[in-house]
Design an enzyme around this catalytic site. Structure first.
Site, PDB file in Angstrom:
ATOM      1  CB  SER A   9      74.533  50.345  52.634  1.00 45.67           C
ATOM      2  OG  SER A   9      73.414  51.099  52.097  1.00 45.67           O
ATOM      3  CG  ASP A  32      72.674  50.617  48.596  1.00 35.37           C
ATOM      4  OD1 ASP A  32      72.003  51.028  49.972  1.00 35.37           O
ATOM      5  OD2 ASP A  32      73.910  50.839  48.453  1.00 35.37           O
ATOM      6  CB  SER A  43      69.436  50.123  53.551  1.00 35.18           C
ATOM      7  OG  SER A  43      69.953  48.913  54.052  1.00 35.18           O
TER       8      SER A  43
END
Length: 314
Positions: free
Chosen positions: A226, A228, A188
């Site tokens: 991830s 984001d 992330s």
């Protein structure tokens, strides 16, 4: 003092608390906390406690702190509850103007980026707007990307690096008794954009949407694993964008007012976000240092000599 604010999520495999209210009201009132994935609650509680002591008039209504996270379970004992509310309070009370320390600091201490040691990074640009100048700053907690993706200023660095990569052998995830293997690119990134340019909430959201363009310049394709998430705020228009419960009649001044950059002139601010984001990633990787964490888990920083060699002129 409330700020105009907007949020954008490139991929939602992460957390940024308080975002529903920001999307509803277009404003941010409380400090922003950034930590590891399993410490969100502790930091949230710390911001609550600090607000009750420092601004009881806010605490008397409701508190929806903004806390973002990225996962540091490779280097950190993430379930050991090392981060406690008092750490969040101490961070707020020690906040100061001036240069921001980068690399293995704060919430970025245990993070990894592009298979190298990651962490915290920042960069800014000055936008000349008529007779005025405005600063656009970007702060990243960078914990994303696969080693083979990394590029700086267009030069591939990750796939050609001789540095060991802990994510090439993800068997440690199984050895540690976890249920699944970690994937390259997991982790992330939280990005915070702050500007003193006068912007509307929708324009702040538009700035937040430009952060992924700067990240893409460094190679990431945005992994499914991830999270984001990006927040942009404008510190201009003091006194506007309030949302307190009214205790008096409307009176003689029933409206708030705000100035803002016309939409047709906002492109230089978009460019500033993209450039500052790309530079912030580079600053994370250059400022980070080798680290040995829990159970002997180690990761190395991007070797500086490899960066110098990539940019050397013949």
């Amino acid at each position: 003092m409330p700020c105009a604010a907007g949020i954008h999520s490139l991929n939602g495999n992460g957390e940024l608390t308080g975002r529903s209210w920001i999307e509803e009201s277009g404003s941010l009132t409380l400090p922003i906390g950034i930590t590891n994935s399993h410490a969100v609650g502790a930091v949230h509680a710390g911001i609550d406690e600090w607000t009750q002591a420092a601004h009881p008039e806010l605490a008397a209504e409701w508190l929806l702190p903004v806390v973002g996270e990225t996962w540091d379970g490779y280097l950190n004992q993430i379930n050991a509850r090392h981060v406690r509310p008092e750490h969040a309070i101490a961070a707020i009370e020690s906040a100061a103007t001036g240069p921001v320390t980068e690399g293995n600091v704060g919430g970025g201490t245990g993070m990894n980026c592009y298979g190298f040691k990651g962490g915290s990074g920042t960069a800014s640009r000055v936008v000349v707007y008529g007779e005025r100048e405005h600063t656009v700053g970007v702060f990243l907690q960078a914990n994303f990307g696969s080693r083979n993706e990394l590029r700086l200023a267009g030069r591939p660095l990750g796939r050609e690096s001789a540095a060991p990569n802990p994510y090439e052998d993800a068997a440690w995830f199984v050895r540690d008794g976890e249920r699944a293997r970690v994937r390259g690119g997991s982790g992330s990134v939280i990005g915070i954009v702050i500007t003193d340019a006068p912007l509307l909430p929708g324009q702040c959201e538009a700035l937040a949407r430009r952060v992924p363009l700067g990240l893409a310049r460094t190679g990431t394709s945005g992994s499914h694993f991830s999270g984001d998430i990006f927040l942009a705020c404008s510190t201009a228009n003091a006194g506007a964008f309030t949302s307190s419960m009214p205790v008096t009649p409307v009176g003689d001044q029933p409206y708030e007012s705000a100035e803002f950059v016309p939409w047709g002139r906002i492109d230089p601010f978009f460019e500033a976000v993209v450039q500052a984001t790309e530079e912030a990633v580079a600053n994370v990787l250059v400022a980070a240092r080798d680290m040995v964490g829990r159970d002997g888990h180690a990761n190395v920083a991007l070797p500086h000599h490899e960066v110098c060699a990539a940019f050397a002129t013949s």
